[in-house]
Motif scaffolding. Structure first.
Motif, short mmCIF file in Angstrom:
data_model
loop_
_atom_site.label_atom_id
_atom_site.label_comp_id
_atom_site.label_asym_id
_atom_site.label_seq_id
_atom_site.Cartn_x
_atom_site.Cartn_y
_atom_site.Cartn_z
N SER A 20 0.41 -0.93 -0.21
CA SER A 20 -0.08 0.04 -0.18
C SER A 20 1.24 1.44 -0.32
O SER A 20 2.37 1.43 0.82
CB SER A 20 -0.64 -0.43 0.91
OG SER A 20 -0.30 0.09 2.34
N PHE A 21 -0.10 2.12 -0.59
CA PHE A 21 1.35 4.24 -1.08
C PHE A 21 0.77 4.58 0.29
O PHE A 21 -0.70 5.06 0.72
CB PHE A 21 0.82 3.62 -1.92
CG PHE A 21 1.55 5.70 -2.79
CD1 PHE A 21 2.94 5.70 -2.21
CD2 PHE A 21 0.97 6.53 -2.04
CE1 PHE A 21 3.15 6.63 -2.56
CE2 PHE A 21 1.69 7.98 -2.54
CZ PHE A 21 2.36 8.35 -2.58
N ARG A 23 0.25 8.01 1.92
CA ARG A 23 0.46 9.36 1.29
C ARG A 23 1.47 10.13 2.19
O ARG A 23 2.11 11.44 1.63
CB ARG A 23 -0.42 10.54 0.64
CG ARG A 23 -1.92 9.17 -0.28
CD ARG A 23 -2.57 10.06 -0.87
NE ARG A 23 -3.46 9.69 -1.74
CZ ARG A 23 -3.79 9.78 -3.11
NH1 ARG A 23 -2.13 10.79 -3.31
NH2 ARG A 23 -4.18 8.39 -3.30
N CYS A 26 4.70 9.71 1.73
CA CYS A 26 5.03 9.01 -0.18
C CYS A 26 5.79 8.15 -0.14
O CYS A 26 7.23 7.42 -1.08
CB CYS A 26 5.65 10.28 -0.76
SG CYS A 26 4.53 11.88 -0.62
N ASN A 27 6.11 6.69 0.88
CA ASN A 27 6.47 5.36 0.69
C ASN A 27 5.33 4.09 0.46
O ASN A 27 4.06 4.68 1.26
CB ASN A 27 7.21 4.92 2.16
CG ASN A 27 8.28 6.42 2.59
OD1 ASN A 27 9.31 6.37 1.37
ND2 ASN A 27 8.67 6.15 3.54
N PHE A 28 5.98 3.01 0.08
CA PHE A 28 5.20 1.87 -0.22
C PHE A 28 5.16 1.23 1.40
O PHE A 28 6.47 0.91 1.73
CB PHE A 28 5.69 1.50 -0.92
CG PHE A 28 5.33 1.82 -2.89
CD1 PHE A 28 3.61 1.61 -3.22
CD2 PHE A 28 6.26 2.54 -3.35
CE1 PHE A 28 3.59 2.77 -4.19
CE2 PHE A 28 6.34 3.06 -4.22
CZ PHE A 28 4.75 2.57 -4.74
#
Length: 295
Positions: A20-21, A23, A26-28
């Motif tokens: 999942s991302f 926000r 800004c990392n997975f």
């Protein structure tokens, strides 16, 4: 009804990874991981036979091509590479993969040839970021291309004060003109600064070519030498036949023209001295060459 035999079985394996991302950062983020497989995994020794491992690398393709230039077929090339790397598990691709690439390399024609060239240049860039290339396309066809590797850049940085390029060579299949950019090192040996293929000798083609050369090397040479019509190459030998045969005027002119350690004024005074000494004031070709000396 004919049923095609398959070499693999679909087991509906549920092993997977969920990502999942975020926000805010800004990392997975790894959100799910199911490790259990409902089938046996490929043995380490046989992983070279998997689809991803059978994809030939650029170095392997280059090896197959080099072997073909020496009349070594794909099967023998595969055996040689296996021996060099110490086993099949260290070599990407099977003999069949080698054969497929070898056959594909031989049957590329027309537009596919252009794509093969572009793919090769992209592979070179991926393997060596210092590699530079540029090209133009018109009406779906490759019109011009310029390339220079890391060694060419180093050559130009060290010996690029004098540049020579010659557009008199023409390929015999697609009628494109080969233009090598060369210079001379401190051992008086020719070195390469880059090369190009152009489809026509027009002003626009040369403007693009010179701009690509400058984009690659970042600086202009102090002196550019360009060849004249191919027939001009023999003109010096034919200058006043009796004079050439009975004197050393040819070698003296060569030593003067290729002397990079004299000033323009010294060159011109020595040139006039040679012309007068051997009575060549009325030689049309020498006069023409002197008139365009600034080029």
């Amino acid at each position: 009804m004919y049923v095609r035999q398959k070499t693999f079985t679909v087991t509906d394996c549920k092993a997977h990874v969920g990502v999942s991302f975020c926000r805010e950062t800004c990392n997975f983020i790894l959100s799910k991981f199911v490790e259990d497989h409902n089938h046996c995994l490929v043995d380490t020794f046989n992983r070279d036979l998997t689809k991803i491992s059978r994809k030939l690398s650029f170095s392997t393709k280059k090896f197959i091509h080099q072997m073909s230039l020496n009349r070594v077929g794909p099967t023998v090339a595969h055996r040689l590479l296996v021996s060099i790397k110490g086993g099949h598990h260290n070599v990407r691709g099977t003999p069949i993969d080698f054969k497929n690439f070898y056959n594909g390399m031989r049957i590329f024609i027309g537009d596919r040839d252009s794509q093969l060239v572009i793919d090769w240049l992209k592979d070179c860039y991926e393997c060596c970021p210092e590699f530079f290339f540029d090209f133009t396309v018109g009406n779906g066809k490759l019109r011009s291309i310029f390339w220079a590797d890391e060694i060419s850049k180093l050559n130009y940085k060290a010996f690029g004060h004098i540049l020579a390029f010659d557009a008199t060579y023409q390929t015999n299949r697609y009628k494109m003109i080969f233009v090598p950019f060369t210079g001379v090192d401190h051992h008086k040996k020719c070195v390469t600064f880059g090369a190009a293929l152009i489809s026509s000798e027009t002003i626009d083609s040369y403007k693009w070519l010179i701009q690509s050369f400058l984009n690659c090397h970042g600086q202009q040479p102090k002196l550019v030498l360009s060849d004249q019509d191919p027939s001009m190459r023999q003109a010096l030998v034919q200058v006043s036949g009796d004079v050439i045969e009975n004197t050393n005027v040819s070698s003296r002119i060569h030593r003067l023209v290729w002397n990079m350690f004299i000033t323009p004024d010294t060159f011109e005074s020595r040139w006039h001295y040679l012309i007068q000494k051997f009575g060549l004031q009325d030689n049309e070709w020498l006069n023409d060459m002197f008139e365009i000396r600034d080029r």
